[in-house]
Design an enzyme around this catalytic site. Structure first.
Site, PDB file in Angstrom:
ATOM      1  N   ASP A   8       0.795  -1.245   0.000  1.00 53.43           N
ATOM      2  CA  ASP A   8       0.000   0.000   0.000  1.00 53.43           C
ATOM      3  C   ASP A   8       0.826   1.293   0.000  1.00 53.43           C
ATOM      4  O   ASP A   8       0.560   2.202   0.800  1.00 53.43           O
ATOM      5  CB  ASP A   8      -0.959   0.004   1.203  1.00 53.43           C
ATOM      6  CG  ASP A   8      -1.976  -1.122   1.150  1.00 53.43           C
ATOM      7  OD1 ASP A   8      -1.904  -1.953   0.228  1.00 53.43           O
ATOM      8  OD2 ASP A   8      -2.834  -1.192   2.052  1.00 53.43           O
ATOM      9  N   ASP A  46      -4.525  -0.729  -1.761  1.00 54.17           N
ATOM     10  CA  ASP A  46      -5.822  -0.565  -1.110  1.00 54.17           C
ATOM     11  C   ASP A  46      -6.743   0.070  -2.148  1.00 54.17           C
ATOM     12  O   ASP A  46      -6.393   1.101  -2.743  1.00 54.17           O
ATOM     13  CB  ASP A  46      -5.630   0.347   0.119  1.00 54.17           C
ATOM     14  CG  ASP A  46      -6.577   0.044   1.267  1.00 54.17           C
ATOM     15  OD1 ASP A  46      -6.872  -1.142   1.506  1.00 54.17           O
ATOM     16  OD2 ASP A  46      -7.010   1.006   1.937  1.00 54.17           O
ATOM     17  N   HIS A  48     -10.674   0.778  -2.685  1.00 47.74           N
ATOM     18  CA  HIS A  48     -12.051   0.723  -2.186  1.00 47.74           C
ATOM     19  C   HIS A  48     -13.053   1.367  -3.141  1.00 47.74           C
ATOM     20  O   HIS A  48     -12.760   2.422  -3.722  1.00 47.74           O
ATOM     21  CB  HIS A  48     -12.145   1.478  -0.853  1.00 47.74           C
ATOM     22  CG  HIS A  48     -11.290   0.945   0.246  1.00 47.74           C
ATOM     23  ND1 HIS A  48     -11.337  -0.359   0.675  1.00 47.74           N
ATOM     24  CD2 HIS A  48     -10.361   1.546   1.036  1.00 47.74           C
ATOM     25  CE1 HIS A  48     -10.478  -0.520   1.674  1.00 47.74           C
ATOM     26  NE2 HIS A  48      -9.864   0.610   1.909  1.00 47.74           N
ATOM     27  N   HIS A  81     -10.624   7.019   1.822  1.00 48.18           N
ATOM     28  CA  HIS A  81      -9.247   6.893   1.336  1.00 48.18           C
ATOM     29  C   HIS A  81      -9.184   5.828   0.240  1.00 48.18           C
ATOM     30  O   HIS A  81     -10.006   4.914   0.204  1.00 48.18           O
ATOM     31  CB  HIS A  81      -8.292   6.512   2.484  1.00 48.18           C
ATOM     32  CG  HIS A  81      -8.563   5.145   3.034  1.00 48.18           C
ATOM     33  ND1 HIS A  81      -9.556   4.889   3.955  1.00 48.18           N
ATOM     34  CD2 HIS A  81      -7.994   3.938   2.770  1.00 48.18           C
ATOM     35  CE1 HIS A  81      -9.585   3.611   4.231  1.00 48.18           C
ATOM     36  NE2 HIS A  81      -8.653   2.990   3.525  1.00 48.18           N
ATOM     37  N   LYS A 106      -7.033  -4.865  -3.006  1.00 49.51           N
ATOM     38  CA  LYS A 106      -7.792  -5.411  -1.874  1.00 49.51           C
ATOM     39  C   LYS A 106      -8.721  -4.354  -1.302  1.00 49.51           C
ATOM     40  O   LYS A 106      -8.540  -3.162  -1.545  1.00 49.51           O
ATOM     41  CB  LYS A 106      -6.836  -5.915  -0.794  1.00 49.51           C
ATOM     42  CG  LYS A 106      -5.967  -4.811  -0.247  1.00 49.51           C
ATOM     43  CD  LYS A 106      -4.893  -5.352   0.666  1.00 49.51           C
ATOM     44  CE  LYS A 106      -4.058  -4.237   1.235  1.00 49.51           C
ATOM     45  NZ  LYS A 106      -4.818  -3.230   1.997  1.00 49.51           N
ATOM     46  N   CYS A 151      -2.063  -2.737   7.606  1.00 47.89           N
ATOM     47  CA  CYS A 151      -1.942  -3.648   6.466  1.00 47.89           C
ATOM     48  C   CYS A 151      -0.640  -4.442   6.468  1.00 47.89           C
ATOM     49  O   CYS A 151      -0.632  -5.613   6.084  1.00 47.89           O
ATOM     50  CB  CYS A 151      -2.164  -2.878   5.168  1.00 47.89           C
ATOM     51  SG  CYS A 151      -3.899  -2.348   5.043  1.00 47.89           S
TER      52      CYS A 151
HETATM   53  C1  VGL Z   1      -4.780   0.635   5.765  1.00 53.77           C
HETATM   54  C2  VGL Z   1      -6.390   1.428   7.193  1.00 53.77           C
HETATM   55  C3  VGL Z   1      -7.344   1.317   6.229  1.00 53.77           C
HETATM   56  C4  VGL Z   1      -3.338   0.273   5.537  1.00 53.77           C
HETATM   57  C5  VGL Z   1      -5.730   0.508   4.776  1.00 53.77           C
HETATM   58  O1  VGL Z   1      -2.901   0.220   4.369  1.00 53.77           O
HETATM   59  O2  VGL Z   1      -2.627   0.037   6.536  1.00 53.77           O
HETATM   60  N1  VGL Z   1      -5.118   1.086   6.976  1.00 53.77           N
HETATM   61  N2  VGL Z   1      -7.007   0.862   5.017  1.00 53.77           N
HETATM   62 ZN    ZN Z   2      -8.384   0.950   3.430  1.00 49.98          ZN
END
Ligand code: VGL
Ligand code: ZN
Length: 206
Positions: A8, A46, A48, A81, A106, A151
Site C-alpha cells: 500500500d 488498497d 475501495h 481513502h 484489496k 496492512c
Molecule cells: C490501511 C487502514 C485502512 C493500511 C488501509 O494500508 O494500513 N489502513 N485501510
Molecule cells: Zn483501506
C-alpha cells in the site's frame, strides 16, 4: 524463492494524504532500492469503492476512529481513502513500479475491509496473492510498506499462518499510531508470531 511484498505505498497513506501516515513517504527510497535486488516483487493496493463500509462518511453521525460492527466484524472507521481510480489510490509517482510482477488490489468489497494482502478481515475470501506466490514457488516473503500497525501487520500474520518464512523490513514501514505505541506493539506481535525483524541495510538477498 524469495519475494518482496510492497504494501500500500499510495498517496493517501503518505503525508498530505487522506489517511496520512507520518513519514510514510520515507519508505519509498527503500522500496526502490530493494526492488532492484529481488527477482520477484509484488505490490498491494488498497482499492475501495466509494461506498465502502470502512469509511466513516458512509455511516450517518459516525466519525473516523470510531468502531462499529460491519457485517459481524469489528471495524475501525476511517476517513475516505484509496477510492478506486482516485489520485489518492495511485502508487506514489516516485515509487519504481517497473519491476512489479503483480499488483494485488484489496478492499474492493464494500461489505468487508481487507488489511492483509492475502485475505479480507474475516478470512472469507482470498485476494489471489497466495496462489500467485505458490505458482512462483515462493517460500519466503520480505514485507514492507504502509501501514506498520494495519496492512503490513496483517499481511505478515497471514503469511506466517500460511507457512511462509517472513522477514519484516522495519525501516521500510511506518505506523498510523491511532494510539501511541500501536506501531511498537505491532512489531512485537509480528516478532512473537515468528517474523524476523530486519533493517533494509542488513539484507543480503541472493
Ligand atoms: C490501511 C487502514 C485502512 C493500511 C488501509 O494500508 O494500513 N489502513 N485501510
Ligand atoms: Zn483501506
Amino acid at each position: 524463492m524469495k519475494a518482496l511484498l510492497l504494501i500500500d505505498i499510495q498517496y493517501d497513506f503518505c503525508p498530505g494524504g487522506a489517511l496520512e501516515v507520518k513519514e510514510g513517504d520515507e519508505v519509498i527510497p527503500i522500496a526502490n532500492k530493494l526492488s532492484k535486488q529481488f527477482e520477484l516483487v509484488v505490490a498491494t493496493q488498497d482499492w475501495h469503492p466509494a461506498d465502502h463500509g470502512s469509511f466513516a462518511a458512509n455511516h450517518p453521525w459516525r466519525y473516523p476512529g470510531q468502531i462499529i460492527d460491519l457485517n459481524g466484524l469489528e471495524q475501525i472507521l476511517w476517513p475516505i481513502h484509496c477510492v478506486q481510480n482516485s489520485f489518492g489510490a495511485e502508487f506514489v509517482k516516485d515509487l519504481d513500479t517497473s519491476n512489479f510482477a503483480a499488483v494485488i488490489q484489496k478492499g474492493t468489497d464494500k461489505e468487508i475491509d481487507s488489511y492483509s494482502g492475502f485475505f479480507d478481515n474475516g478470512h472469507r475470501k482470498a485476494t489471489g496473492l497466495h496462489d500467485f506466490l505458490q505458482e512462483k514457488g515462493v517460500d519466503e516473503v520480505f514485507v514492507m510498506g504502509l501501514a506498520q500497525d494495519y496492512c503490513v501487520k496483517f499481511t505478515v500474520l497471514d503469511a506466517l499462518e500460511l507457512g511462509y518464512k517472513v522477514k519484516l523490513i522495519v525501516d521500510g514501514t511506518r505506523a498510523v499510531n491511532l494510539k501511541e505505541g500501536d506501531g511498537q506493539q505491532a512489531l512485537e506481535e509480528m516478532e512473537s508470531k515468528g517474523a524476523i525483524l530486519v533493517n533494509s541495510n542488513d539484507l543480503e538477498v541472493s
